[in-house]
Design a protein around this motif. Structure first.
Motif, PDB file in Angstrom:
ATOM      1  N   ALA A 236       0.832  -1.212   0.000  1.00 51.45           N
ATOM      2  CA  ALA A 236       0.000   0.000   0.000  1.00 51.45           C
ATOM      3  C   ALA A 236       0.863   1.257   0.000  1.00 51.45           C
ATOM      4  O   ALA A 236       0.581   2.219  -0.731  1.00 51.45           O
ATOM      5  CB  ALA A 236      -0.927  -0.008   1.215  1.00 51.45           C
ATOM      6  N   VAL A 237       1.932   1.249   0.808  1.00 47.80           N
ATOM      7  CA  VAL A 237       2.840   2.399   0.866  1.00 47.80           C
ATOM      8  C   VAL A 237       3.528   2.603  -0.481  1.00 47.80           C
ATOM      9  O   VAL A 237       3.633   3.732  -0.987  1.00 47.80           O
ATOM     10  CB  VAL A 237       3.889   2.207   1.989  1.00 47.80           C
ATOM     11  N   TYR A 238       3.998   1.492  -1.092  1.00 46.13           N
ATOM     12  CA  TYR A 238       4.674   1.577  -2.396  1.00 46.13           C
ATOM     13  C   TYR A 238       3.720   2.086  -3.477  1.00 46.13           C
ATOM     14  O   TYR A 238       4.080   2.958  -4.281  1.00 46.13           O
ATOM     15  CB  TYR A 238       5.235   0.215  -2.778  1.00 46.13           C
ATOM     16  N   ALA A 239       2.493   1.543  -3.483  1.00 49.50           N
ATOM     17  CA  ALA A 239       1.508   1.966  -4.481  1.00 49.50           C
ATOM     18  C   ALA A 239       1.160   3.443  -4.309  1.00 49.50           C
ATOM     19  O   ALA A 239       1.017   4.178  -5.297  1.00 49.50           O
ATOM     20  CB  ALA A 239       0.242   1.109  -4.362  1.00 49.50           C
ATOM     21  N   PHE A 240       1.060   3.873  -3.061  1.00 46.54           N
ATOM     22  CA  PHE A 240       0.763   5.281  -2.789  1.00 46.54           C
ATOM     23  C   PHE A 240       1.882   6.184  -3.314  1.00 46.54           C
ATOM     24  O   PHE A 240       1.619   7.205  -3.963  1.00 46.54           O
ATOM     25  CB  PHE A 240       0.588   5.475  -1.281  1.00 46.54           C
ATOM     26  N   GLN A 241       3.136   5.809  -3.036  1.00 49.50           N
ATOM     27  CA  GLN A 241       4.277   6.608  -3.491  1.00 49.50           C
ATOM     28  C   GLN A 241       4.359   6.664  -5.007  1.00 49.50           C
ATOM     29  O   GLN A 241       4.636   7.719  -5.589  1.00 49.50           O
ATOM     30  CB  GLN A 241       5.577   6.039  -2.908  1.00 49.50           C
ATOM     31  N   GLN A 242       4.129   5.523  -5.668  1.00 51.95           N
ATOM     32  CA  GLN A 242       4.184   5.481  -7.126  1.00 51.95           C
ATOM     33  C   GLN A 242       3.067   6.301  -7.754  1.00 51.95           C
ATOM     34  O   GLN A 242       3.281   7.010  -8.744  1.00 51.95           O
ATOM     35  CB  GLN A 242       4.112   4.030  -7.609  1.00 51.95           C
ATOM     36  N   ALA A 243       1.862   6.198  -7.166  1.00 50.99           N
ATOM     37  CA  ALA A 243       0.733   6.975  -7.696  1.00 50.99           C
ATOM     38  C   ALA A 243       0.983   8.466  -7.539  1.00 50.99           C
ATOM     39  O   ALA A 243       0.693   9.263  -8.442  1.00 50.99           O
ATOM     40  CB  ALA A 243      -0.553   6.570  -6.970  1.00 50.99           C
ATOM     41  N   LYS A 244       1.551   8.842  -6.399  1.00 51.11           N
ATOM     42  CA  LYS A 244       1.859  10.251  -6.161  1.00 51.11           C
ATOM     43  C   LYS A 244       2.945  10.755  -7.114  1.00 51.11           C
ATOM     44  O   LYS A 244       2.929  11.900  -7.560  1.00 51.11           O
ATOM     45  CB  LYS A 244       2.298  10.439  -4.718  1.00 51.11           C
ATOM     46  N   LEU A 245       3.895   9.870  -7.423  1.00 52.36           N
ATOM     47  CA  LEU A 245       5.006  10.244  -8.293  1.00 52.36           C
ATOM     48  C   LEU A 245       4.594  10.333  -9.757  1.00 52.36           C
ATOM     49  O   LEU A 245       5.034  11.220 -10.483  1.00 52.36           O
ATOM     50  CB  LEU A 245       6.141   9.227  -8.124  1.00 52.36           C
ATOM     51  N   ARG A 246       3.710   9.416 -10.186  1.00 52.40           N
ATOM     52  CA  ARG A 246       3.425   9.280 -11.614  1.00 52.40           C
ATOM     53  C   ARG A 246       2.114   9.914 -12.075  1.00 52.40           C
ATOM     54  O   ARG A 246       1.943  10.168 -13.261  1.00 52.40           O
ATOM     55  CB  ARG A 246       3.405   7.786 -11.987  1.00 52.40           C
ATOM     56  N   SER A 247       1.186  10.139 -11.160  1.00 53.46           N
ATOM     57  CA  SER A 247      -0.138  10.612 -11.575  1.00 53.46           C
ATOM     58  C   SER A 247      -0.406  12.040 -11.103  1.00 53.46           C
ATOM     59  O   SER A 247      -0.617  12.273  -9.910  1.00 53.46           O
ATOM     60  CB  SER A 247      -1.216   9.675 -11.026  1.00 53.46           C
ATOM     61  N   PRO A 248      -0.410  13.010 -12.013  1.00 54.05           N
ATOM     62  CA  PRO A 248      -0.731  14.397 -11.629  1.00 54.05           C
ATOM     63  C   PRO A 248      -2.141  14.516 -11.053  1.00 54.05           C
ATOM     64  O   PRO A 248      -2.367  15.306 -10.131  1.00 54.05           O
ATOM     65  CB  PRO A 248      -0.598  15.170 -12.951  1.00 54.05           C
ATOM     66  N   LYS A 249      -3.075  13.737 -11.582  1.00 55.07           N
ATOM     67  CA  LYS A 249      -4.449  13.790 -11.074  1.00 55.07           C
ATOM     68  C   LYS A 249      -4.516  13.312  -9.627  1.00 55.07           C
ATOM     69  O   LYS A 249      -5.247  13.877  -8.802  1.00 55.07           O
ATOM     70  CB  LYS A 249      -5.369  12.932 -11.952  1.00 55.07           C
ATOM     71  N   PHE A 250      -3.763  12.266  -9.313  1.00 59.86           N
ATOM     72  CA  PHE A 250      -3.744  11.750  -7.939  1.00 59.86           C
ATOM     73  C   PHE A 250      -3.117  12.777  -6.999  1.00 59.86           C
ATOM     74  O   PHE A 250      -3.630  13.001  -5.890  1.00 59.86           O
ATOM     75  CB  PHE A 250      -2.956  10.438  -7.895  1.00 59.86           C
ATOM     76  N   ARG A 251      -2.015  13.412  -7.436  1.00 54.12           N
ATOM     77  CA  ARG A 251      -1.373  14.447  -6.618  1.00 54.12           C
ATOM     78  C   ARG A 251      -2.324  15.606  -6.368  1.00 54.12           C
ATOM     79  O   ARG A 251      -2.399  16.140  -5.263  1.00 54.12           O
ATOM     80  CB  ARG A 251      -0.091  14.959  -7.289  1.00 54.12           C
ATOM     81  N   HIS A 252      -3.042  15.998  -7.420  1.00 55.21           N
ATOM     82  CA  HIS A 252      -3.978  17.113  -7.294  1.00 55.21           C
ATOM     83  C   HIS A 252      -5.096  16.769  -6.305  1.00 55.21           C
ATOM     84  O   HIS A 252      -5.435  17.585  -5.426  1.00 55.21           O
ATOM     85  CB  HIS A 252      -4.573  17.440  -8.673  1.00 55.21           C
ATOM     86  N   ALA A 253      -5.646  15.554  -6.421  1.00 53.79           N
ATOM     87  CA  ALA A 253      -6.710  15.126  -5.510  1.00 53.79           C
ATOM     88  C   ALA A 253      -6.194  15.028  -4.079  1.00 53.79           C
ATOM     89  O   ALA A 253      -6.872  15.429  -3.120  1.00 53.79           O
ATOM     90  CB  ALA A 253      -7.267  13.781  -5.964  1.00 53.79           C
ATOM     91  N   LEU A 254      -4.974  14.519  -3.932  1.00 54.72           N
ATOM     92  CA  LEU A 254      -4.377  14.363  -2.595  1.00 54.72           C
ATOM     93  C   LEU A 254      -4.131  15.724  -1.954  1.00 54.72           C
ATOM     94  O   LEU A 254      -4.432  15.939  -0.759  1.00 54.72           O
ATOM     95  CB  LEU A 254      -3.065  13.588  -2.717  1.00 54.72           C
ATOM     96  N   ASP A 255      -3.583  16.666  -2.740  1.00 51.96           N
ATOM     97  CA  ASP A 255      -3.309  18.003  -2.203  1.00 51.96           C
ATOM     98  C   ASP A 255      -4.601  18.749  -1.878  1.00 51.96           C
ATOM     99  O   ASP A 255      -4.666  19.512  -0.912  1.00 51.96           O
ATOM    100  CB  ASP A 255      -2.472  18.807  -3.205  1.00 51.96           C
ATOM    101  N   ARG A 256      -5.632  18.529  -2.686  1.00 54.01           N
ATOM    102  CA  ARG A 256      -6.924  19.167  -2.399  1.00 54.01           C
ATOM    103  C   ARG A 256      -7.512  18.606  -1.105  1.00 54.01           C
ATOM    104  O   ARG A 256      -8.068  19.357  -0.294  1.00 54.01           O
ATOM    105  CB  ARG A 256      -7.887  18.951  -3.568  1.00 54.01           C
ATOM    106  N   MET A 257      -7.379  17.289  -0.904  1.00 51.10           N
ATOM    107  CA  MET A 257      -7.845  16.680   0.344  1.00 51.10           C
ATOM    108  C   MET A 257      -7.069  17.214   1.539  1.00 51.10           C
ATOM    109  O   MET A 257      -7.632  17.446   2.613  1.00 51.10           O
ATOM    110  CB  MET A 257      -7.698  15.159   0.271  1.00 51.10           C
ATOM    111  N   ALA A 258      -5.753  17.424   1.362  1.00 53.85           N
ATOM    112  CA  ALA A 258      -4.927  17.933   2.456  1.00 53.85           C
ATOM    113  C   ALA A 258      -5.373  19.332   2.878  1.00 53.85           C
ATOM    114  O   ALA A 258      -5.392  19.654   4.077  1.00 53.85           O
ATOM    115  CB  ALA A 258      -3.459  17.953   2.039  1.00 53.85           C
ATOM    116  N   LEU A 259      -5.748  20.153   1.896  1.00 56.19           N
ATOM    117  CA  LEU A 259      -6.201  21.513   2.205  1.00 56.19           C
ATOM    118  C   LEU A 259      -7.529  21.518   2.954  1.00 56.19           C
ATOM    119  O   LEU A 259      -7.799  22.439   3.735  1.00 56.19           O
ATOM    120  CB  LEU A 259      -6.337  22.323   0.913  1.00 56.19           C
TER     121      LEU A 259
END
Length: 406
Positions: A236-259
């Motif tokens: 799960a940790v590896y998949a999370f890191q890879q998704a964050k690294l490779r997917s701009p949409k995932f990063r955007h959704a994650l950062d929006r959730m963080a805010l």
């Protein structure tokens, strides 16, 4: 049999330079005499040279941290403000640094500068440690002949940025550590302690309470499949890191959730606004054009939502729109910030007004972080009570039930 080649060792030395200032550092060599000869060539009078302990040397980390870059920038700014030439400043700072990795980086930059490269170009060869913002500011300082003043601004910017990061990390470390320890203790109880109670319960000859039965089943599963749980967490940790690294949409959704996250979201938002204001103030004061500065500011935002918003602001400003209007249209900045930027634009003191915004929000982050631990303590205690206390209650329920039957 051929004689083995002599491996160089690291020697720690102290001495005085041509002006009588005390300096120290480390030099790889095969013997102390060669170290002294090399130091004399550099104009340093060696006073003490000794071999560095291998145990001590191996314990020293060669990893370069952001705080190392911040300290280096402040040292370089101080050296230049004292009138020390740039190349000599690199030599003194590099030779005196305790981190081998940082020492190598500084001396590499010094070699590039000695060979005729500008400081900005020398720094751009190391993008991992010097981002585009720092390189642009250094380039502006070199072109305008105000490198000394710009280095001081960069040092202040780096120090304040790292101080804010350290405060947020410190606030998050305590609850994270407690929760991790709680889960580890729970796993130990389920794997090693609950089975002891289970063997005791078998002699009761009576049905166990539902809660206790659930914990026993969970313990049996953990004993048989603990490796599955570990593998699942790792995957799960590896998949999370890879998704964050490779997917701009995932990063955007994650950062929006963080805010939007409760408690911590407000702190993250204030920290981003403080970093935005501090970065833009520093670049604008250095004479970097606003549109060009916005590129570096977007990269320094540290949040995908704000990065895209700032890039949109850059495009709007490039077409002639006022900064305060483009900020207002994004919906990412509080009205107070927009109004202060508007006053700064009208009065021609945008850098000063942005600096005041940065100071205000940095203080807001400090206050929020200081209150975060006390705010999280009840939540932490609740988690601990549910995890550890629940297991203890489950184990003693059959004993209480048996006692009441007697």
């Amino acid at each position: 049999m051929a004689e083995a080649a002599i491996k160089p060792s690291v020697f720690v030395w102290e001495g005085t330079d041509r002006k009588g200032n005390r300096v120290k550092g480390e030099t790889p060599s095969t013997n102390p005499a060669m170290v002294k000869a090399e130091l004399r060539k550099q104009g340093i009078n060696p006073l003490k040279v000794k071999k560095k302990s291998q145990l001590f040397s191996s314990a020293k980390s060669s990893k370069i941290l952001p705080k190392d870059i911040a300290v280096f920038t402040r040292q370089l700014a101080t050296m230049m403000s004292a009138g020390v030439p740039l190349v000599q400043s690199f030599e003194i700072i590099g030779r005196g640094h305790e981190n081998p990795g940082m020492q190598e980086l500084i001396l590499t930059i010094k070699s590039d500068v000695e060979s005729g490269s500008t400081l900005a170009d020398a720094l751009r060869k190391h993008p991992l440690y010097f981002d585009e913002l720092v390189c642009n500011l250094v380039s502006a300082g070199e072109q305008a002949g105000i490198l000394e003043g710009l280095l001081d601004k960069i040092a202040t910017y780096k120090e304040k940025t790292e101080a804010m990061k350290a405060k947020i990390k410190k606030a998050l470390f305590y609850p994270t550590a407690v929760i991790v320890v709680a889960f580890v203790v729970t796993a130990i109880l389920l794997i090693f302690v609950v089975p002891q109670f289970e063997s005791l319960f078998k002699g009761f000859g009576a049905d166990l309470p539902a809660f206790t039965q659930m914990v026993v089943h969970l313990s049996e599963w953990m004993q048989a499949n603990w490796w599955v749980a570990l593998l699942g967490i790792g995957a799960a940790v590896y998949a999370f890191q890879q998704a964050k690294l490779r997917s701009p949409k995932f990063r955007h959704a994650l950062d929006r959730m963080a805010l939007k996250a409760p408690i911590i979201g407000e702190i993250i938002t204030k920290a981003i606004i403080a970093r935005y204001a501090r970065t833009l103030s520093t670049m604008f004061a250095a004479g970097v054009p606003l549109v060009e500065a916005m590129d570096s500011v977007a990269g320094a935002a540290g949040n995908e939502v704000y990065r895209l918003g700032i890039l949109q602001m850059r495009d709007n400003v490039a077409t002639g729109q006022q900064l305060q209007l483009s900020m207002s249209q994004t919906g990412l900045f509080p009205n107070m910030v927009v109004q202060m930027v508007a006053i700064g634009e009208e009065s021609g003191s945008l850098d000063g007004m942005l600096g005041k915004v940065a100071d205000f929000y940095e203080q807001e982050v400090d206050d929020a972080v200081d209150g975060l631990s006390s705010l999280l303590e009840p939540i932490i205690m609740s988690v601990l009570g549910i995890l550890v206390g629940g297991l203890i209650v489950a184990m003693y329920l059959p004993i209480f039930k048996m006692g009441s039957a007697i």
